[in-house]
Design a protein around this motif. Sequence first.
Motif, mmCIF file in Angstrom:
data_model
loop_
_atom_site.group_PDB
_atom_site.id
_atom_site.type_symbol
_atom_site.label_atom_id
_atom_site.label_comp_id
_atom_site.label_asym_id
_atom_site.label_seq_id
_atom_site.Cartn_x
_atom_site.Cartn_y
_atom_site.Cartn_z
ATOM 1 N N ALA A 1 -5.278 2.206 -3.011
ATOM 2 C CA ALA A 1 -3.991 2.588 -2.399
ATOM 3 C C ALA A 1 -2.853 1.649 -2.790
ATOM 4 O O ALA A 1 -1.686 1.956 -2.555
ATOM 5 N N SER B 1 0.849 -1.187 0.000
ATOM 6 C CA SER B 1 0.000 0.000 0.000
ATOM 7 C C SER B 1 0.888 1.241 0.000
ATOM 8 O O SER B 1 2.052 1.185 0.387
ATOM 9 N N ASN B 2 0.317 2.387 -0.428
ATOM 10 C CA ASN B 2 1.158 3.590 -0.547
ATOM 11 C C ASN B 2 1.642 4.111 0.815
ATOM 12 O O ASN B 2 2.589 4.890 0.871
ATOM 13 N N ASP B 3 1.032 3.646 1.936
ATOM 14 C CA ASP B 3 1.523 4.048 3.258
ATOM 15 C C ASP B 3 2.618 3.124 3.783
ATOM 16 O O ASP B 3 3.079 3.237 4.918
ATOM 17 N N ASP C 1 1.404 6.879 -7.035
ATOM 18 C CA ASP C 1 0.216 6.361 -6.355
ATOM 19 C C ASP C 1 -1.032 7.167 -6.704
ATOM 20 O O ASP C 1 -0.989 8.106 -7.512
ATOM 21 N N CYS C 2 -2.144 6.813 -6.066
ATOM 22 C CA CYS C 2 -3.442 7.427 -6.376
ATOM 23 C C CYS C 2 -3.501 8.896 -5.957
ATOM 24 O O CYS C 2 -4.379 9.638 -6.400
ATOM 25 N N ASP C 3 -2.552 9.347 -5.108
ATOM 26 C CA ASP C 3 -2.513 10.754 -4.701
ATOM 27 C C ASP C 3 -1.465 11.559 -5.464
ATOM 28 O O ASP C 3 -1.191 12.716 -5.119
#
Length: 491
Positions: free
Chosen positions: A206, A194-196, A222-224
Amino acid sequence: MSTNGINKALKLQFGLINHESRYLTAEAFGFKVNASASSMKKKQIWMLEQEDQDGQVVFLRSHLGRYLASDKDGKVSCGAEKPNSDCRFLIVAQSDGRWAFQSEPYTRYFGGSADYLSCFAQAIGEPELWAVHLALHPQASLLSVARKRYAHLSASEGEISVASNIPWGVDSLVTLVYAEGKYSLKTCDSRFLSNDGKLVKANAPATAFTLELKSGKLAFKDCDGKYLTPMGPTGTLRSGRCSKPGKDELFDLEESHPQVLFQAANKRFVSVKQGVSISANQDVETDMETFQMEIDKESKKCMFRTNGGTYWTLVSHGGIQSTATEVDANTMFDIEWLGRRVALKASNGKYVCTKKNGQLSAVSDSVGDDELFLMKLINRPMLILRGENGFVCHHKNSNTLDSNRSVYDIFSLLFSDGAYHIKSVGGKFWYVSSSGLVCSDGDKPEDFYMEFLEHGRVGIKGNNGKYLRGDQGGTLKSDAADSDSSSLWEY
């Protein structure tokens, strides 16, 4: 692409999908191009070449070795044997991950549909946007360009850590999962990044990244709109703060060679733990008992690399030691595939045997118990097979398997005393029917035998002693007496 010296960086090959979900295709007849294909086969695969490492100009080479070009009137062709000024394009990456290709000399954009492709648009619209579908085998090692370290699963921390000097063991295998134009990174224990920085069981927004290219390297957005980067002392892989990729956000994909364990007739593992002599004297599987199998493209002979970076080599009186730093004739071995066991022949023409003290020595003229080894592949718990016509995938309406798909299914590979069981996505097992069809709905496992016959290619034998191959209609069968291009698989 540069490399950290372990393996070669993979050349980027991909399919390009237009706004109508059709692939850019290079036809052999008249070197014409169109965007009519609904799936990615050989004719839809393109290779990206760059003028130099830092330059932005790219060339698109077709499977025929010819280059895409556009003239001043926007007419597109793909017949140039060498790149000329009309073949020069710039990639204009969009926020959704799609690419636009701009002719460098004429500043117009390439696009269109079906047989109507041109490079004459003055601005980027939907017809000028292409999604990128990587065509290389989706299992690789991931190298951070800035840190010169490899990504590996850190199970204790529940993260991907970019901290390995060499991509060793199953933890260093990364599987790229493609869906709807985006890529997810899957670890060997079937979790997604995941991006975190956390690892999760299911694919989600994510975990989906768009690929960007910079100086021949990959960046994952990533999606952000932020990019994956190694962070902190352990190199935790997660999205950083940058909305533009710098060196810290760039990665190479490198070929993941098979890594294997050998168990000798004395039931002990072959190891380098005791120093330079190769001996079968260990009871546990560690990095010291793991060897990378590298197959020479020309001779098809095999080299075995230790986790210290040295190779097995034949020394005087037939001994085998791990002292070679360069590849030469004495580091090359022939493998004889004998069902559940293998025999190794050194460059002196003698078979490698296990002595009473466990040391390996190439002194035997024939194969008996002491010359037999159990070989176990350790870094492919997830199996993805690609043949000459495409990937192996479940057939939609039956229990058979297709061998010509542009998408892939991920199968589980389970070791069983020198053979392998292949588990389907639904938890059932592969087996060979009486008519030679490979079926995927078995209740109990059946033995298959893997033979690593060429660089990057494996032959797989069914219980009937025949090799698996894709037939003309794209069905997977176990009916080939010999290994050839139709029965060799990227894995």
